[in-house]
Every structure is written in structure tokens, then in C-alpha cells.
Write an enzyme that holds these catalytic residues in place. Structure first.
Site, PDB file in Angstrom:
ATOM      1  N   LYS A   1     -20.081  30.778 -42.381  1.00  0.00           N
ATOM      2  CA  LYS A   1     -21.400  30.938 -41.751  1.00  0.00           C
ATOM      3  C   LYS A   1     -21.831  32.409 -41.775  1.00  0.00           C
ATOM      4  O   LYS A   1     -23.012  32.725 -41.946  1.00  0.00           O
ATOM      5  CB  LYS A   1     -21.318  30.426 -40.319  1.00  0.00           C
TER       6      LYS A   1
ATOM      7  N   HIS B   1     -13.126  18.255 -32.791  1.00  0.00           N
ATOM      8  CA  HIS B   1     -14.385  18.839 -33.240  1.00  0.00           C
ATOM      9  C   HIS B   1     -15.384  17.725 -33.513  1.00  0.00           C
ATOM     10  O   HIS B   1     -15.041  16.715 -34.155  1.00  0.00           O
ATOM     11  CB  HIS B   1     -14.168  19.665 -34.508  1.00  0.00           C
TER      12      HIS B   1
END
Length: 907
Positions: A564, A120
Site C-alpha cells: 500500500k 482478517h
């Protein structure tokens, strides 16, 4: 902090000298004012400043890295003195009761942990820079040696000066995006150079801790099972550069490096120089040695001609010959599978067991403990594959692949829900593929079908050749329905990956893993799991998915996208509730659940102290099936940069899993109260994200555009390239809010929720306050507190402590539309004030309780303010050029790295 300051000052004086020698005396003075007298420069509008330049951010970045190295040294020094919580000595003492040694040994053997490394894009530092930092760290360790002479001290300082000078003259940022092969190389560095030594250190720590706690020796077989996994080269979710060919090449590289690691370990056994004339070597061992050498032909006879009279060394030579490696000039160059080579780790471990028995018979118990047992630990950990490679893909990609298969085969796709259910029931009861797949055909007009089947073909081929151990899990991100998982069975069927057990029952040899990411996904997860577990293919496959253990299913839960989607508080409690419900569903069916936690590098993406994280998980979430968790981006360098650092973090994980396996009840969180808080905080979070002005504010008040330009990973910042909030990955989302010091992904909505509870449900508020005060207690009182609440409040406080309203306002000045700026900023600042107020009412003043956190913030505040001011200036100038000025862009990208170093996190 005093030792940190002393060590940092030592490094700082060397840095000052390097700056002066490079003609940067004025910069050195300004940096000294910011870092050595930080209290004087704590406001945004610093009086004395330097012009924006590459050198300014390079100096700030390097200074923060020196500070981070000094802090890491202090942490590990405390670790060696056993002054940090959650380690093996503490946990083993907690388990210590008369007559419980056998129970402790049984628990140790049930511990199964598996960190999984991902690529990532949150590591802002180049691999070259990380390597220089490791060199610097190693030199600092040398300063701890006792009785260093004046000349030795001078040489160490000169070498430190050279490294800092090298760092100063090295470009810190990526000029090009790394490719997947480079990211694989980076992970291989940790897997081959750091982790084997860390595993050995951890084994020694466990042995010593057990003997101290129990007064008895720890049997060598009573070691926890530690494995490592990787997504690098296997994670293709929104990553077009991870292809079937890349995955195959990655598997080959992992296997080669596994044998190189094993070869290094066996070469250490050449130290077994015990002479046949000095010890009594068992006759049966010598006879077996001759038989084995004879079976190997010329190479075996050559082994007997070396080290004559040293049978143990000769046995090691025999084992080295049997490794499937081509060796030239004493270096392994490539894989070479010969008839005499090992095909399974069990064969190699059997040979080592023969050596061990012979050594013990010859009185070599010390050699067994200090030479042989460490080698066994490394081989058991890394096997013949080094890291299990997971294959991750988005459910929508597989859905498209299936539709393309049906089109290619001329089969109409099911149109309704009922038709879809009937379609899967019928197709999964048949072993017939939709069409005869030709691996040599490109199928270029159907790209999702072509790539999916090619990847599954690679998996099938590898398993036929080498067995299943190297393949981790097939992870389906954005799992929204059980059919998202059944599609994988159909794709596997097309290439012959679905198997028949001989009784006519079909099973899937590779574990299929749903990944639940959003708040709604987590709510649906228990129902999806029920349908998945009750399917005949799943039921038949479970015993293959957890070899050597109980029938088990692996479930991945995502911390980033749920945050999120719903904000921190809603994300954390939804994850907890969903895990509870899934555990209950699996337990009814006699199935164990191995949870795979998709944690990121920041608190809002699931990070935090490992021991506290493990303690906070629901009852039953850690069991004999074990626990997996991701290690992402910059956390890999932070947690696994040296063998001692890696050992420390692995010990926290092992110790946490050990204590969670013990049969003792822990106080649960107040579910009804947290349900109410979650709903309220979720509504507040959505009121921010769903505002018409929000996207414009976000795009202009954070450096998201610069972050998307950054070249810190091979993966695109957006899944499909669409300019929408839903398409933006969680990493740049968190990265941008932290760079601009809002940090709202770790606290927004908490104040509103707490205020509503206090005003509308005073009795529940009082209960929550009582439980929250217990969470700050020590000793026996702390044991009464809910571990979930301890972790929850600690993480929220950490996040909001790093938030800074003055810097929020500074970045908000970049928003051109004053109405947009006022609308969104006023809501954020009001929520900030509310959260600070409500946390104080609930738990008291923050910094008197969190002195270490306060000291860290104080030591970094002035320098960060300076860098933030200059980054805002750069963003404004860059945007005025329509983001076309490459010179400004280069300085701006370096500013991201410098501020990330100061915050000790990216996304």
C-alpha cells in the site's frame, strides 16, 4: 480443463434444475448463456440482460462457487497423481545422491513450519455457506468411487440437488458482524476437524515418498516439526473488542479443544484389540500397567475390569483417565485438572512410547505404523494448547500506555531523544515496577495502560499455571524504533512477567517480535534489529525464545502495508533486501532469524503458489529456526477446507522448507537492476497516491464505501476511524481495487520502471531480459534462473491479467467530477498500457505462456462483466440515497460476495 468442464457441467445441470423448481427459469437461461457460452458475452455492454435483483447476484455467486469447487477437485486430482510441482516426491528426488540418506533424514528433522491463522476480514462467505460447500465437495468425491450402481448415482445426485437447493434458499451475506468468539469458533473448526486428519495424511505421504526415493524406511522420529498458531482472540491492533478477558477465554477454549482432539486420537487406539492369549505381551509392560492402575485408585481398577485379556486396550484406558477432562455421556464437557492428570505433553508421549515398545515386542509393527504413529504425530503437533496464540498490538498503543503509567506514577516522561535513551537504559537495568499494579482496579481514566497491563497479567498468570507453550509471540505492529520493543519489556515488568534467571540476569520468557510494514520501516529494520539484539535483556532471552534449538529471534515482515505504501515491485524488493540485511546482522552474532511472513489472500498482499513463494526467499531466510506465515480470510477455507486440501498445502510448505535447508546455491536476483526498478516504480506509485484528486477518485470509482459497510469480520476497517488513506487497512484497500478490476496493487509502476530501464540503461535491460527468459525455461535451464524473478514476474502477470480497462472505465463513470476522473483514470490507463507493452517486450506474449490462466479468465469473463455492470448501477443508486436505502445495500453487499467468488479473492 476438460475434466473441470465435465464436473462443472454436472453441477450446473443440478443448479439449473434447482432454479427451475424455484420459479427462476428465465434466470437459469441467462446464467447458462453467461457460464456455458462465455465467449459470446465478453464485452461490458452485454446486449441481453436481467434487471438488478438479489436473485441475480445469488445465482452468480453460487455458480462461481460451483466452478471453484470443480477447479479445486481437478487440482487435488492432479495432486494425487503427483502432477503438481513442489511436492515431497520431487524434492526428495532432488536430494537423492549415493550415501546421502542420513543427510536427508537430518534435513527432515530440521524442518520447522508454522502456519498462523488470522481473522482478517477477507472471508465474504458465512460459516454456514462454507459448511454447505464442504458437504457438496464430499459428495463429489463419492462420484469417483468405482462400480457405483444406478441407484447409488441417483442418490448422490438427489443429495447434491438438496444441498444446492439449501444454498439457494440460504442468506449468503452476514446480516450482523461476527463477534470475536464466533471467529474463534470458526478457527477451532479447522483446528479440530480438519488439521489432525491432514497431519496424519501428510505423515503418510512423507513416509511413502521417502521410501520410494531412498528404498529405506523412514524412522518415525524423522518427521518435520509442524505447529500452528492463531491471532484470533489475540490480535488487538485497532480492534477494541479483543480485550484481556477475550484473550483469557480464547486460551481456555484452545486448551479444552486440544484435549478433545487428543481424546479422539486415543479413542482410535481402542482398536488395539490384540489378545494377551494371541500375542506375547512383555511381562514388564503388564507389571507397569498394574502399577499405573493402582496409582489411579478406583478409576484405574475400573479400567482393568474392562477389556480383560487385552492389555494394550487397558493401557489406552489408563491414558484416557489421565486427560484433564470432565466427561459426561462419553463427551468431554470442560477442563478438570486432577492430581493424576497429565501436566505436560512429554508425560503423555512417554506413556505412548511405553505402549509402542510393548507392541513392537509383541509383533505389532503394523499396528504401530498405522494406529500409533499417527496419534503421536497429532499430539506432537497440537500439544496441550492446540494453536499458539499470538498477542499483537500497535506500537503507538503501547507508547500511550507507557506515558499513562508514568503519569500515574508521577514520573516525568523523557522529552528528547537523549533523555529517552537514558531513560530506557536506567529503567531496564532495574526490576522495580513504576507502581504497585492492582489487578482488581479498573484504571478507567487510563484505558491504554489498563488494557495493556491486564493483557500482560493474563499472559503471566497463564504461564505460571500451564507453562509457556500456549503463548506465541508479542508482536509489535508499526515498529519504527528499537524503543518500541523495549517498552514491552517495561510493561512486562509491571506485572512480574520479566523473570530473573537466578544469576541476577533478567530475561523475557515470551518472544518479542517487531513487525516491519512500510517501505521506510523495512529500510530501518536492520538498524533496529541491531539495537534490539544487542540489548542485554534480548541477549539473555534468546535461548528461551527458541526452546530446543539455537538462539533465535523472530522477525515479522508485512506484505500488505508495504504494498500500500510503495506499490508491488517496490514492496517485494524492499522485503527481500531487508531480509538479506537482517540475516547478515543476526549471523554475525551467531543468532538464527525466524522470519514470520504476514501474507494476505491476494498477490499484492503476498499470496501466490506456496512452493514458488518459499523458493523466492533470500538465502538463509529458512534455517533451523523455521518459518512462520499467516493464513488469512478466504485463504483458510480455500487451503484448509478439507483434510486433503490442507495436506496438499502443508506438503508444499514442508517440501519447500526442506529443499531450502539443503546446502546448494541458487541464483540470486540482479540487485543493482532491481534497485533501479524499485526506485522508479516507487516514484510512479507515489505520483498516483499523492495526486490531489486521488482520494476523491478512489472513494467514488471503487466500492470502498460498500466494503466498509460489509459485515465480514469483527475488526473495524480503519485502525482509528479517521477518514484517511493512511488509516485505511490494507485489506479493504486491495478488496476495493480488485472489485472494480483495476487490480493496480499488483502491477502499477512496473511499466514505467521497465520503460525507464530500457530507454536509459539498455545493457541492464538486456541482462534483465536474459534472466527473465530463463525464468520461463524448464528443467536444467530453469534451475539457472533466479527464483525471486520467477515469482515476481509470475505474480505481476497474474495481477494485470485480471485487470480490465473496460471495467475500470465503467467504475470510473461513478466519479462525478469529470476533471478528477480524467486526471486519475488517464494515468492508470497509461500505466496499464505501458506495463502490458513492457512485459511483452521483456518476456513475450502472456497467454501463450499461461494457458491455464487464460482459460480461467475466459470461463469467468462474461458472467463477471454482467455482475460488474449491475454493481455499478447499485452503487450509483445507493449513493444517490446518501447510502440510506437498506434494500439496495443488502443487494450491493451480496454483489461484493458474488464478484469475489468470481475473482476467487477479496482482499
Amino acid at each position: 480443463m476438460e475434466r473441470i468442464s465435465t464436473e462443472f457441467l454436472y453441477l450446473w445441470r443440478a443448479f439449473e434444475q434447482v432454479l427451475g423448481e424455484n420459479g427462476e427459469a428465465e434466470l437459469a437461461d441467462r446464467m447458462s448463456a453467461l457460464f456455458l457460452s462465455p465467449a459470446a458475452d465478453s464485452s461490458v455492454h452485454t446486449a441481453r440482460s436481467l434487471p438488478v435483483s438479489l436473485a441475480l447476484f445469488q445465482a452468480g455467486s453460487l455458480a462461481f462457487h460451483l466452478m471453484n469447487i470443480a477447479e479445486e477437485r481437478a487440482l487435488l486430482r492432479a495432486y494425487r497423481r503427483e502432477e503438481t510441482p513442489g511436492l515431497l516426491p520431487e524434492r526428495l528426488n532432488q536430494l537423492k545422491h549415493p550415501g546421502t540418506d542420513d543427510q536427508t533424514l537430518a534435513l527432515l528433522q530440521r524442518v520447522r513450519v508454522e502456519p498462523v491463522f488470522t481473522a482478517h476480514p477477507t472471508e465474504a462467505k458465512r460459516a454456514t455457506i462454507l459448511e454447505h460447500h464442504r458437504e457438496l465437495y464430499d459428495l463429489l468425491i463419492e462420484t469417483d468411487r468405482e462400480a457405483l450402481t444406478e441407484e447409488e448415482n441417483r442418490h448422490i445426485r438427489e443429495r447434491i440437488l438438496e444441498i444446492i437447493d439449501r444454498l439457494w434458499k440460504t442468506g449468503e451475506i452476514y446480516l450482523e458482524k461476527p463477534d470475536v468468539a464466533s471467529e474463534v469458533s470458526n478457527i477451532l473448526h479447522y483446528a479440530t476437524n480438519i488439521l489432525p486428519d491432514a497431519i496424519v495424511k501428510l505423515g503418510q505421504r512423507l513416509t511413502d515418498s521417502y521410501e520410494t526415493a531412498s528404498g529405506a524406511s523412514l524412522p518415525s522420529e524423522a518427521q518435520p516439526e509442524i505447529r500452528f498458531g492463531s491471532w484470533v482472540g489475540g490480535d488487538r491492533d485497532g480492534h477494541p473488542f479483543v480485550t484481556a478477558r477475550v484473550t483469557e477465554e480464547t486460551l481456555q477454549r484452545l486448551r479444552l479443544q486440544a484435549f478433545i482432539v487428543i481424546r479422539r486420537q486415543l479413542l482410535r487406539l481402542i482398536d488395539l484389540s490384540l489378545s494377551d492369549h494371541r500375542v506375547q505381551v512383555p511381562d514388564h509392560f503388564i507389571n507397569r500397567l498394574k502399577e499405573r492402575a493402582s496409582s489411579l485408585g478406583e478409576s484405574g481398577q475400573a479400567a482393568l475390569k474392562r477389556n480383560v485379556g487385552e492389555s494394550f486396550r487397558q493401557w489406552v484406558q489408563i491414558m484416557l483417565i489421565r486427560l484433564p477432562l470432565a466427561v459426561a455421556r462419553d463427551h468431554a464437557t470442560h477442563l478438570e485438572q486432577r492430581p493424576e492428570c497429565y501436566t505436560d505433553p512429554a508425560e503423555l508421549l512417554d506413556d505412548i512410547a511405553i505402549l509402542k515398545d510393548a507392541l513392537i515386542s509383541a509383533g505389532g509393527q503394523r499396528q504401530v505404523r498405522w494406529l500409533l504413529d499417527p496419534v503421536v504425530q497429532v499430539i506432537r503437533t497440537f500439544r496441550f494448547h492446540l494453536l499458539k496464540l499470538d498477542i499483537r498490538q500497535n506500537s503507538a498503543f503501547y507508547e500511550t500506555a507507557l506515558l499513562q503509567i508514568l503519569q500515574h506514577a508521577g514520573i516525568p516522561a523523557p522529552a528528547t531523544t537523549d533523555e529517552r535513551r537514558l531513560f530506557f537504559d536506567q529503567e531496564l537495568s532495574s526490576s522495580r515496577p513504576f507502581f504497585p499494579y492492582d489487578r482488581n482496579h479498573t484504571y478507567s481514566d487510563r484505558p491504554e495502560m489498563a488494557e495493556s497491563l491486564a493483557t500482560f497479567q493474563v499472559i503471566a498468570d497463564w504461564m505460571r499455571r500451564y507453562g509457556p507453550e500456549a503463548i506465541g509471540h508479542l508482536i509489535i505492529s508499526m515498529t519504527r524504533d528499537a524503543t518500541d520493543l523495549f517498552i514491552v519489556y517495561l510493561l512486562a515488568r509491571e506485572v512480574g512477567l520479566l523473570r530473573n534467571d537466578g544469576d541476577g540476569k533478567v530475561f523475557m520468557p515470551v518472544s518479542v517480535v517487531p513487525l516491519f510494514e512500510t517501505i521506510d520501516d523495512l529500510k530501518r529494520a536492520p538498524q533496529i534489529l541491531e539495537q534490539f539484539l544487542d540489548h542485554p535483556i534480548t541477549a539473555q532471552s534468546l535461548r528461551f525464545w527458541n526452546p530446543g534449538g539455537p538462539p533465535a529471534v523472530t522477525i515479522m515482515v508485512g506484505y500488505s502495508d508495504s504494498n500500500k505504501d510503495g506499490g508491488f515491485l517496490a514492496s517485494q524488493w524492499s522485503l527481500y533486501r531487508s531480509q538479506q540485511d537482517m540475516i547478515a546482522i543476526a549471523e554475525k552474532r551467531g543468532i538464527a532469524v525466524r522470519f514470520f511472513h504476514g501474507r494476505g489472500g491476494t498477490i499484492s498482499r503476498g499470496a501466490g503458489p506456496t512452493h514458488r513463494f518459499v523458493e523466492s526467499l533470500p538465502e538463509g531466510s529458512i534455517n533451523a529456526a523455521g518459518i512462520r506465515l499467516t493464513e488469512q480470510g478466504e485463504t483458510i477455507a480455500q487451503k484448509y477446507g478439507t483434510p486433503l486440501t490442507a495436506c496438499y498445502n502443508l506438503e508444499q510448505l514442508v517440501a519447500g522448507a526442506l529443499i531450502r535447508l539443503a546446502p546448494r546455491r541458487r541464483p540470486g536476483p540482479p540487485g543493482t537492476i532491481l534497485d533501479r526498478l524499485t526506485q522508479s516504480s516507487y516514484e510512479r506509485w507515489r505520483s498516483l497516491l499523492d495526486r490531489p484528486a486521488f482520494l476523491q477518485f478512489y472513494a467514488e470509482a471503487t466500492p470502498i464505501d460498500a466494503i466498509e459497510t460489509n459485515r465480514i469480520g469483527s475488526r473495524p476497517a480503519r485502525r482509528t476511524g479517521r477518514r484517511s488513506l493512511a488509516d485505511l487497512r490494507a485489506i479493504p484497500w486491495v478488496f476495493s481495487w480488485s472489485q472494480s478490476r483495476f487490480h493496480l496493487t499488483g502491477w502499477f509502476g512496473t511499466g514505467h520502471a521497465l520503460a525507464e530501464l530500457r530507454q536509459n540503461s539498455p545493457q541492464e535491460w538486456d541482462e534483465l531480459q536474459r534472466l527473465s527468459v530463463e525464468a520461463d525455461a524448464a528443467g536444467a535451464d530453469r534451475a539457472k534462473a533466479s527464483p525471486f524473478l520467477i515469482a515476481l514476474w509470475s505474480n505481476i502477470e497474474n495481477s494485470i491479467a485480471w485487470a480490465d480497462p473496460s471495467i475500470m472505465e465503467l467504475y470510473s463513470s461513478l466519479v462525478r467530477d469529470t476533471d478528477v476522473r480524467s486526471d486519475v483514470l488517464s494515468l492508470i490507463l497509461a500505466e496499464y498500457e505501458s506495463t502490458m507493452k513492457e512485459l511483452q517486450l521483456l518476456r513475450g506474449d502472456l497467454f501463450p505462456r499461461r494457458k491455464g490462466l487464460h482459460a480461467t479468465l475466459q470461463s469467468r469473463s462474461a458472467a463477471l462483466h454482467e455482475l460488474h455492470r449491475h454493481q455499478v448501477t447499485l452503487l450509483r443508486e445507493w449513493r444517490e440515497t446518501d447510502r440510506s436505502n437498506k434494500d439496495i445495500e443488502q443487494v450491493l453487499l451480496l454483489s461484493l460476495s458474488a464478484i469475489a467468488a468470481g475473482l476467487k479473492a477479496t482482499g
